[in-house]
Design a protein around this motif. Structure first.
Motif, PDB file in Angstrom:
ATOM      1  N   ILE A  89      13.366  -1.997  -5.064  1.00 27.69           N
ATOM      2  CA  ILE A  89      13.280  -2.236  -3.480  1.00 27.69           C
ATOM      3  C   ILE A  89      12.714  -3.193  -3.433  1.00 27.69           C
ATOM      4  O   ILE A  89      11.325  -3.707  -3.655  1.00 27.69           O
ATOM      5  CB  ILE A  89      12.335  -0.793  -2.929  1.00 27.69           C
ATOM      6  N   THR A  90      13.166  -4.370  -2.433  1.00 28.10           N
ATOM      7  CA  THR A  90      12.810  -5.562  -2.042  1.00 28.10           C
ATOM      8  C   THR A  90      12.373  -5.791  -0.789  1.00 28.10           C
ATOM      9  O   THR A  90      12.986  -5.497   0.015  1.00 28.10           O
ATOM     10  CB  THR A  90      13.534  -6.762  -2.996  1.00 28.10           C
ATOM     11  N   ASN A 111      14.051   8.544   1.081  1.00 26.71           N
ATOM     12  CA  ASN A 111      12.641   9.040   1.388  1.00 26.71           C
ATOM     13  C   ASN A 111      11.670   7.838   1.681  1.00 26.71           C
ATOM     14  O   ASN A 111      10.863   7.670   2.401  1.00 26.71           O
ATOM     15  CB  ASN A 111      11.983   9.795   0.451  1.00 26.71           C
ATOM     16  N   PHE A 112      11.854   6.743   0.993  1.00 28.25           N
ATOM     17  CA  PHE A 112      11.008   5.449   0.852  1.00 28.25           C
ATOM     18  C   PHE A 112      11.093   5.054   2.220  1.00 28.25           C
ATOM     19  O   PHE A 112      10.240   4.713   2.893  1.00 28.25           O
ATOM     20  CB  PHE A 112      11.327   4.733  -0.087  1.00 28.25           C
ATOM     21  N   LYS A 162       0.782  -1.144  -0.089  1.00 26.41           N
ATOM     22  CA  LYS A 162      -0.035   0.053  -0.199  1.00 26.41           C
ATOM     23  C   LYS A 162       0.808   1.350  -0.034  1.00 26.41           C
ATOM     24  O   LYS A 162       0.512   2.188  -0.779  1.00 26.41           O
ATOM     25  CB  LYS A 162      -0.948  -0.172   1.306  1.00 26.41           C
ATOM     26  N   LYS A 163       1.950   1.301   0.941  1.00 24.32           N
ATOM     27  CA  LYS A 163       2.669   2.541   1.113  1.00 24.32           C
ATOM     28  C   LYS A 163       3.524   2.837  -0.272  1.00 24.32           C
ATOM     29  O   LYS A 163       3.791   3.659  -0.765  1.00 24.32           O
ATOM     30  CB  LYS A 163       3.685   2.423   2.361  1.00 24.32           C
ATOM     31  N   LEU A 216      14.304  -5.307   4.119  1.00 25.93           N
ATOM     32  CA  LEU A 216      14.393  -4.378   3.085  1.00 25.93           C
ATOM     33  C   LEU A 216      15.420  -4.179   2.317  1.00 25.93           C
ATOM     34  O   LEU A 216      16.609  -3.715   2.927  1.00 25.93           O
ATOM     35  CB  LEU A 216      13.581  -3.010   3.662  1.00 25.93           C
ATOM     36  N   ASN A 217      15.302  -4.197   1.186  1.00 27.91           N
ATOM     37  CA  ASN A 217      16.631  -4.301   0.257  1.00 27.91           C
ATOM     38  C   ASN A 217      16.661  -3.300  -1.019  1.00 27.91           C
ATOM     39  O   ASN A 217      15.705  -3.680  -1.738  1.00 27.91           O
ATOM     40  CB  ASN A 217      17.106  -5.704  -0.193  1.00 27.91           C
ATOM     41  N   CYS A 218      17.189  -2.329  -0.969  1.00 28.78           N
ATOM     42  CA  CYS A 218      17.123  -1.167  -1.773  1.00 28.78           C
ATOM     43  C   CYS A 218      18.176  -1.142  -2.558  1.00 28.78           C
ATOM     44  O   CYS A 218      19.361  -0.807  -2.008  1.00 28.78           O
ATOM     45  CB  CYS A 218      16.709   0.133  -1.149  1.00 28.78           C
ATOM     46  N   LYS A 219      18.165  -0.753  -4.041  1.00 23.33           N
ATOM     47  CA  LYS A 219      19.418  -0.661  -4.756  1.00 23.33           C
ATOM     48  C   LYS A 219      19.022   0.290  -5.730  1.00 23.33           C
ATOM     49  O   LYS A 219      17.912   0.294  -6.515  1.00 23.33           O
ATOM     50  CB  LYS A 219      19.773  -1.882  -5.465  1.00 23.33           C
TER      51      LYS A 219
END
Length: 148
Positions: free
Chosen positions: A69-70, A141-142, A35-36, A127-130
């Motif tokens: 983003i995973t 920000n996410f 949702k977010k 949470l894995n962000c690349k």
């Protein structure tokens, strides 16, 4: 004696006020993540190549961005901790690293040339962000928006 007692009372009141503003972080659910992420303009899909049979993985991406983003929910916190440690170990950082580690929360940010990574483990979630260094603010920000 009265001055000391008054000072201690004021100091205690200030500490209580500051600490009352702090709250423990809690992991979000897969549904809340979806949702977010969608509210922030990301398209979310379920990843079938999940990290374990009992893990649920969602991937969020934007068509106009190379940021990926995973979000993975594991069966327990130890499985999430193991995956976090494995991913952290596999990232080759050339600079800009930052690490926060505790029993229930881990956060690692790193830069490798033009690639920016953020890993956050909270409870049984990861949470894995690349993305590129140019999209660092988008990633940060996410992470802030979902309170990780």
């Amino acid at each position: 004696m009265k001055k000391t007692a008054g000072f201690l009372t004021a100091a205690l009141a200030a500490c209580l006020l500051v600490l009352s503003a702090c709250s423990a972080r809690t992991p979000i659910s897969s549904d809340d993540f979806q949702k977010k992420a969608e509210a922030l303009g990301y398209k979310v899909s379920q990843d079938s190549s999940s990290s374990g049979s009992d893990a649920k993985t969602l991937t969020a991406a934007k068509s106009d961005s190379d940021t990926q983003i995973t979000f993975t929910t594991f069966s327990d916190a130890s499985a999430a901790q193991e995956q976090y440690a494995s991913l952290k170990e596999s990232l080759k950082a050339t600079g800009g690293t930052s690490t926060v580690d505790s029993d229930s929360y881990n956060k690692y940010t790193a830069q490798n040339g033009e690639i920016y990574y953020t890993l956050v483990r909270m409870g049984d979630t990861l949470l894995n962000c690349k993305g590129t260094v140019g999209k660092k603010d988008e990633i940060d920000n996410f992470v802030k928006e979902i309170k990780y």
